[in-house]
Write an enzyme that holds these catalytic residues in place. Structure first.
Site, short mmCIF file in Angstrom:
data_model
loop_
_atom_site.label_atom_id
_atom_site.label_comp_id
_atom_site.label_asym_id
_atom_site.label_seq_id
_atom_site.Cartn_x
_atom_site.Cartn_y
_atom_site.Cartn_z
CE1 TYR A 60 62.19 46.54 16.62
CE2 TYR A 60 64.49 46.71 15.92
CZ TYR A 60 63.28 47.31 16.21
OH TYR A 60 63.14 48.67 16.07
CB SER A 106 66.94 46.35 13.44
OG SER A 106 67.76 47.09 14.32
N1 LIG Z 1 64.04 54.09 19.26
C1 LIG Z 1 64.81 53.52 18.34
O1 LIG Z 1 66.03 53.52 18.44
C2 LIG Z 1 64.19 52.89 17.12
C3 LIG Z 1 65.02 52.55 16.04
C4 LIG Z 1 64.47 51.97 14.92
C5 LIG Z 1 63.11 51.70 14.89
N2 LIG Z 1 62.34 52.02 15.95
C6 LIG Z 1 60.91 51.72 15.86
O2 LIG Z 1 60.17 52.88 16.12
C7 LIG Z 1 58.87 52.52 16.56
C8 LIG Z 1 58.50 53.33 17.78
O3 LIG Z 1 59.35 52.97 18.86
P1 LIG Z 1 59.96 54.04 19.85
O4 LIG Z 1 61.41 53.95 19.73
O5 LIG Z 1 59.28 55.34 19.66
O6 LIG Z 1 59.61 53.35 21.25
P2 LIG Z 1 58.71 53.81 22.47
O7 LIG Z 1 58.85 52.73 23.49
O8 LIG Z 1 59.05 55.20 22.86
O9 LIG Z 1 57.22 53.79 21.87
C9 LIG Z 1 56.61 52.59 21.50
C10 LIG Z 1 55.12 52.69 21.84
O10 LIG Z 1 54.50 51.45 21.45
C11 LIG Z 1 53.54 51.14 22.45
N3 LIG Z 1 53.22 49.72 22.47
C12 LIG Z 1 53.97 48.70 22.96
N4 LIG Z 1 53.30 47.53 22.84
C13 LIG Z 1 52.11 47.82 22.26
C14 LIG Z 1 50.98 47.04 21.91
N5 LIG Z 1 50.96 45.72 22.12
N6 LIG Z 1 49.91 47.65 21.33
C15 LIG Z 1 49.93 49.00 21.13
N7 LIG Z 1 50.96 49.79 21.47
C16 LIG Z 1 52.04 49.21 22.03
C17 LIG Z 1 54.18 51.57 23.76
O11 LIG Z 1 53.23 51.73 24.80
C18 LIG Z 1 54.85 52.88 23.35
O12 LIG Z 1 54.00 54.00 23.55
C19 LIG Z 1 58.90 51.00 16.79
O13 LIG Z 1 58.31 50.33 15.70
C20 LIG Z 1 60.39 50.72 16.84
O14 LIG Z 1 60.70 49.39 16.50
C21 LIG Z 1 62.83 52.61 17.06
#
Ligand SMILES: NC(=O)c1ccc[n+]([C@@H]2O[C@H](COP(=O)([O-])OP(=O)(O)OC[C@H]3O[C@@H](n4cnc5c(N)ncnc54)[C@H](O)[C@@H]3O)[C@@H](O)[C@H]2O)c1
Length: 264
Positions: free
Chosen positions: A154, A143
């Site tokens: 995002y 993204s």
């Molecule tokens: N899951 C997907 O499909 C996907 C795809 C591309 C990128 N990402 C990226 O991967 C990374 C991890 O996301 P994920 O998919 O594992 O999601 P997730 O929701 O499983 O984990 C995200 C974590 O970030 C924490 N968090 C949220 N707000 C916060 C804050 N203000 N301060 C500190 N921690 C905070 C949450 O408590 C959670 O533990 C992110 O940067 C996301 O954008 C995810």
């Protein structure tokens, strides 16, 4: 072990990709600091790592708060004396059509998704310079390479994370500090897995759009982060590593197989 004697700080480590990375780093010998706004989840993962004979400590950190970012870096230094690896990974975003977002929602998405990565990197780099090197891995996204409907903050934040990673890479390349970005496609982290049953009408087309026909696993991203953070990637800096089951490789055109005369 691939990260023996390294100290790693991971934000957003209570869940999903950050959790998988923390467990993987610990298995590979790193001392791991897990930072997250979710204290219960973060403590749970840290405890699981310790029970598996890993070395881990949790610090509650809200990446929307600069003092909290300062504290998570300070905690890492106080606890383990150094910081070799920073994995900026916490997820903060605001959804909504880009022309309809309120200013506060826009600022929240950019502060949480971009400024927090920059500020943590800036603070970590100071210690890495004193130590003689280090590695930063930023979780961006596919993204950050193309646009999505309804995810404007995002998309903007992740695109900026990609290019900011390149700038850290070139400015610190001669100081033995590497910086790379990983761009996951849709990954089966708890929020997306929950939608599989609650909203299959959303998740099924996502799977269909991915040439591999499935969501990725958090471990499949942690494996990439491990490589980029490890000394095996010693000549890799400024790279944008896509791990998305082929999603970004597809132009978006429907299949012409069997339709075109001559047959593709
Ligand atoms: N899951 C997907 O499909 C996907 C795809 C591309 C990128 N990402 C990226 O991967 C990374 C991890 O996301 P994920 O998919 O594992 O999601 P997730 O929701 O499983 O984990 C995200 C974590 O970030 C924490 N968090 C949220 N707000 C916060 C804050 N203000 N301060 C500190 N921690 C905070 C949450 O408590 C959670 O533990 C992110 O940067 C996301 O954008 C995810």
């Amino acid at each position: 072990m691939r990260l023996a004697n390294k100290v790693a700080l991971i934000s957003g480590a209570a869940s999903g990709i950050g959790e998988a990375t923390a467990r993987t780093f610990a298995r590979e010998g790193a001392k791991v600091v897990l930072a997250d706004v979710n204290a219960e989840g973060g403590e749970r993962v840290a405890e699981a790592i310790r029970l598996a004979n890993g070395d881990a400590a949790f610090v509650r950190a809200d990446v929307l708060d600069t003092a909290s970012i300062e504290q998570m870096i300070a905690f890492t230094i106080e606890t383990y004396g150094r910081i070799d690896i920073l994995h900026n990974n916490a997820q903060v975003t605001s959804a909504g059509r880009i022309g309809e977002l309120e200013l506060e929602a826009w600022k929240r998405g950019i502060d949480g998704g971009l400024t927090s990565y920059w500020y943590a990197s800036k603070l970590a780099v100071k210690h890495m310079l004193d130590q003689g090197g280090g590695a930063i891995v930023n979780t961006a996204s596919v993204s950050g390479l193309a646009g999505d409907f309804g995810l404007g903050t995002y998309n903007a934040a992740k695109a900026a994370v990609v290019n900011m990673s390149r700038v850290f890479a070139i400015e610190y390349a001669r100081k033995n500090i590497r910086c790379n970005a990983v761009c996951p496609g849709p990954i089966g982290t708890p929020p997306l897995r929950a939608m599989e049953t609650r909203a299959p009408q959303v998740i099924d087309p996502i799977k269909e759009a991915i040439p591999m026909g499935r969501l990725g696993e958090p471990q499949e991203i942690a494996n990439v982060v491990l490589f980029l953070a490890s000394d095996e990637a010693s000549f890799v800096t400024g790279a944008v590593f896509v791990a998305d089951g082929g999603l970004y490789a597809h132009s978006g055109m429907p299949s012409l197989t069997g339709i075109t005369p001559g047959g593709w």
